[in-house]
Enzyme design. Structure first.
Site, PDB file in Angstrom:
ATOM      1  N   TYR A  35       0.832  -1.205   0.000  1.00 17.46           N
ATOM      2  CA  TYR A  35       0.000   0.000   0.000  1.00 17.46           C
ATOM      3  C   TYR A  35       0.870   1.259   0.000  1.00 17.46           C
ATOM      4  CZ  TYR A  35      -3.239  -3.612   1.544  1.00 17.46           C
ATOM      5  OH  TYR A  35      -3.969  -4.770   1.644  1.00 17.46           O
ATOM      6  N   HIS A  40       0.328   5.533   6.256  1.00 20.29           N
ATOM      7  CA  HIS A  40       1.078   4.547   7.033  1.00 20.29           C
ATOM      8  C   HIS A  40       2.405   4.186   6.364  1.00 20.29           C
ATOM      9  CE1 HIS A  40       0.959   2.331  10.650  1.00 20.29           C
ATOM     10  NE2 HIS A  40       0.604   1.148  10.191  1.00 20.29           N
ATOM     11  N   ASN A  88       3.522  -4.349  10.702  1.00 19.66           N
ATOM     12  CA  ASN A  88       3.548  -4.950  12.036  1.00 19.66           C
ATOM     13  C   ASN A  88       4.534  -6.099  12.192  1.00 19.66           C
ATOM     14  OD1 ASN A  88       1.508  -3.122  12.358  1.00 19.66           O
ATOM     15  ND2 ASN A  88      -0.070  -4.616  12.895  1.00 19.66           N
ATOM     16  N   ASN A 134       3.210  -0.089  15.998  1.00 17.38           N
ATOM     17  CA  ASN A 134       3.522  -1.515  15.876  1.00 17.38           C
ATOM     18  C   ASN A 134       4.762  -1.798  15.036  1.00 17.38           C
ATOM     19  OD1 ASN A 134       1.410  -2.488  17.503  1.00 17.38           O
ATOM     20  ND2 ASN A 134      -0.044  -2.331  15.821  1.00 17.38           N
TER      21      ASN A 134
END
Length: 218
Positions: A35, A40, A88, A134
């Protein structure tokens, strides 16, 4: 946009010594590889921008993409890395590739998104906790030990939370927000030639100068 050699002039002056060792830092951009250009993944977006601006090509390796280059004017060696894994669980690939450089942990720079900072803001610090991020938590777990024993550099890149750039809107779902796209303004700001990337380069020069001082005093 100032040239790379200008941005690192102070670093060269502060790090000059009789030592023949080459100053070297490892910059890892955190994100979700599937992505790109989401909030993020702004850390990986910045690594891509540094790769283009500094002419450091990235090659595919197990678990990620990596590339190294040396600025001839400053002698600074920069290794760029971004993981192919999801945020993560990216710690193992980041730490494995970092350890191939045999650098101490204070030469590691993590670049990642921060909900608590406004868009187009940068906060750099040495050490500190993961603060619920994370991706940083995964890296810390793979390094082993507590944060006090493993102080690395954290470049927190603001992505805000909600449409109001000046105030955080905690009613906005954090997970949905960070998976949303970077605005055109943010892409330009953190892209090659952007003001944000110039700020990143300034902070890198500070990291290099401080690391050199620590090396000379040890």
């Amino acid at each position: 946009m100032k040239p790379f050699t200008t941005l690192f002039f102070m670093a060269r002056r502060n790090t000059h010594s009789s030592s023949t060792s080459t100053p070297h830092i490892f910059i890892a951009g955190l994100g979700n590889a599937p992505y790109p250009k989401t909030r993020h993944s702004v850390g990986q977006y910045i690594v891509n921008s540094l790769s283009k601006q500094l002419s450091i090509p990235l090659r595919s390796v197990r678990g990620g993409h990596i590339g190294s280059g040396i600025d001839p004017s400053t002698g600074l060696k920069i290794t760029l890395f971004k993981s192919k894994q999801l945020m993560n669980i990216s710690g193992p690939t980041v730490v494995t590739n970092f350890r191939t450089t045999q650098l101490p942990v204070d030469k590691l720079v993590l670049v990642y998104d921060s909900l608590t900072h406004a868009p187009c803001k940068l906060s750099a610090r040495l050490g500190g906790s993961h603060q619920g991020h994370n991706g940083v938590k995964s890296v810390l777990q793979c390094l082993g030990g507590g944060t006090k024993n493993k102080p690395f550099w954290q470049f927190r890149v603001g992505v805000g939370r909600g449409e109001d750039k000046e105030h955080l809107d905690k009613s906005v779902d954090a997970a949905e927000w960070v998976l949303g796209p970077l605005s055109i303004e943010e892409q330009q700001y953190w892209g090659p030639g952007g003001e944000g990337l110039e700020n990143i380069l300034r902070e890198i020069s500070k990291v290099t100068a401080e690391a050199k001082v620590q090396d000379e005093s040890s």
